[in-house]
Design an enzyme around this catalytic site. Structure first.
Site, PDB file in Angstrom:
ATOM      1  N   LYS A  55       5.992 -96.493  34.000  1.00 56.81           N
ATOM      2  CA  LYS A  55       4.751 -95.733  34.160  1.00 56.81           C
ATOM      3  C   LYS A  55       4.996 -94.308  34.626  1.00 56.81           C
ATOM      4  O   LYS A  55       4.156 -93.435  34.427  1.00 56.81           O
ATOM      5  CB  LYS A  55       3.847 -96.433  35.174  1.00 56.81           C
ATOM      6  CG  LYS A  55       3.222 -97.734  34.699  1.00 56.81           C
ATOM      7  CD  LYS A  55       2.403 -98.360  35.796  1.00 56.81           C
ATOM      8  CE  LYS A  55       1.275 -97.440  36.253  1.00 56.81           C
ATOM      9  NZ  LYS A  55       0.480 -98.048  37.349  1.00 56.81           N
ATOM     10  N   TYR A 181       2.263-113.023  47.004  1.00 59.59           N
ATOM     11  CA  TYR A 181       3.517-112.500  46.460  1.00 59.59           C
ATOM     12  C   TYR A 181       4.415-113.635  45.974  1.00 59.59           C
ATOM     13  O   TYR A 181       5.040-113.541  44.911  1.00 59.59           O
ATOM     14  CB  TYR A 181       4.239-111.671  47.515  1.00 59.59           C
ATOM     15  CG  TYR A 181       5.528-111.058  47.024  1.00 59.59           C
ATOM     16  CD1 TYR A 181       5.543-110.156  45.959  1.00 59.59           C
ATOM     17  CD2 TYR A 181       6.745-111.369  47.631  1.00 59.59           C
ATOM     18  CE1 TYR A 181       6.727-109.586  45.517  1.00 59.59           C
ATOM     19  CE2 TYR A 181       7.931-110.804  47.193  1.00 59.59           C
ATOM     20  CZ  TYR A 181       7.922-109.909  46.137  1.00 59.59           C
ATOM     21  OH  TYR A 181       9.101-109.358  45.689  1.00 59.59           O
TER      22      TYR A 181
END
Length: 299
Positions: A55, A181
């Site tokens: 990104k 997570y």
């Protein structure tokens, strides 16, 4: 805890490669910095072709490196690089990255699922946007990139999917510490488990790799007290060398995780490198004694 951020400076390291990635094409998610960039740089030193989809097209205010500076580093190291600005959460970006890799280099030999998001908040504190982010990047992104690369991988004589995710340790401790997570990282590991079984007759090896200790990254350094925390870490070169050993087949002995199969393994960096002949891991650390290093989670 690990993240995909800045790589450390490289000392003289003990790993002696028995194979090469010269001429192989690697498609990696993330990789503009950190562990991913270290893995890509080690492959570039062999003369590999590396396609990085990340990104970060513009400089980050706190983290060094973009996909374009990463490509410059890879080419300086001796490889060929194709930088692509893209989001592993976006189906079109991933499909375009696969197509670009095939068009530029003629195929894909290796997929490295490196992109990952982390938030260690407990259940009552986790923001659901962060929960969704981890599920989208870690689990869906790993599944999507692997899925879309399969037609190209099946044409390779050295096909491999390597995912940076932990062994599936079902000790309730890890789910209880940071459930959101843990679910996201174990989703990546389940992708390894399932694809290894699904592709076992297709000539595509599928494995996971995880560090035994904390790894020095810019993300950790930017945390409160991070500069002190990383003094008890190892540099990202240990993961780069371990990934190189896995991808070149240098570690495929019964000593590396107890299996002689080249697929469906959940390797740690130490297991892999011990099998490749490394006995002294001190050059990988930032100076702390081995017994003072901080162990990574999930082990």
């Amino acid at each position: 805890m690990t993240s995909s951020n800045d790589a450390s400076a490289s000392p003289v390291l003990p790993y002696q490669a028995r194979g090469s990635l010269k001429g192989r094409t690697i498609l990696m998610s993330g990789g503009s910095r950190g562990i991913g960039l270290a893995i890509a740089t080690r492959a570039a030193r062999d003369g590999a072709n590396i396609v990085i989809m990340a990104k970060t097209g513009e400089p980050h205010p706190k983290l060094q490196g973009t996909v374009f500076t990463a490509a410059e580093q890879l080419e300086a190291a001796g490889g060929q690089a194709l930088p692509l600005v893209g989001d592993v959460r976006n189906d079109g970006d991933v499909a375009a990255a696969v197509a670009a890799a095939v068009e530029r280099f003629g195929g894909i030999d290796v997929v490295v699922n490196n992109a990952s998001a982390i938030d260690l908040s407990r259940t009552d504190a986790i923001d659901m946007k962060r929960y969704d982010l981890m599920q989208d990047i870690n689990v869906r992104g790993t599944f999507l990139l692997s899925k879309l690369a399969l037609p190209a991988l099946r044409k390779s004589s050295n096909a491999h999917i390597l995912t940076l995710s932990p062994p599936l340790n079902l000790d309730p401790k890890w789910a209880g510490m940071h459930l959101a997570y843990t679910m996201a990282k174990y989703g990546m590991s389940l992708t390894t488990l399932g694809l290894a079984e699904e592709l076992k007759n297709d000539g595509v090896a599928v494995n996971s790799l995880w560090p035994c200790t904390l790894i020095d990254t810019a993300a950790i350094r930017n945390m409160p007290g991070g500069e002190q925390i990383v003094q008890a870490a190892r540099g990202s070169e240990i993961m780069a060398d371990a990934a190189h050993a896995v991808l070149t087949g240098s570690n495929l002995t019964a000593d590396s995780g107890g299996s002689t199969s080249n697929t469906g393994n959940f390797y740690t960096d130490e297991q892999v490198l011990r099998a490749a002949g490394v006995s002294d891991f001190r050059p990988y650390s930032l100076g702390a004694p081995e017994e003072k290093l901080v162990a990574d989670i999930f082990l």
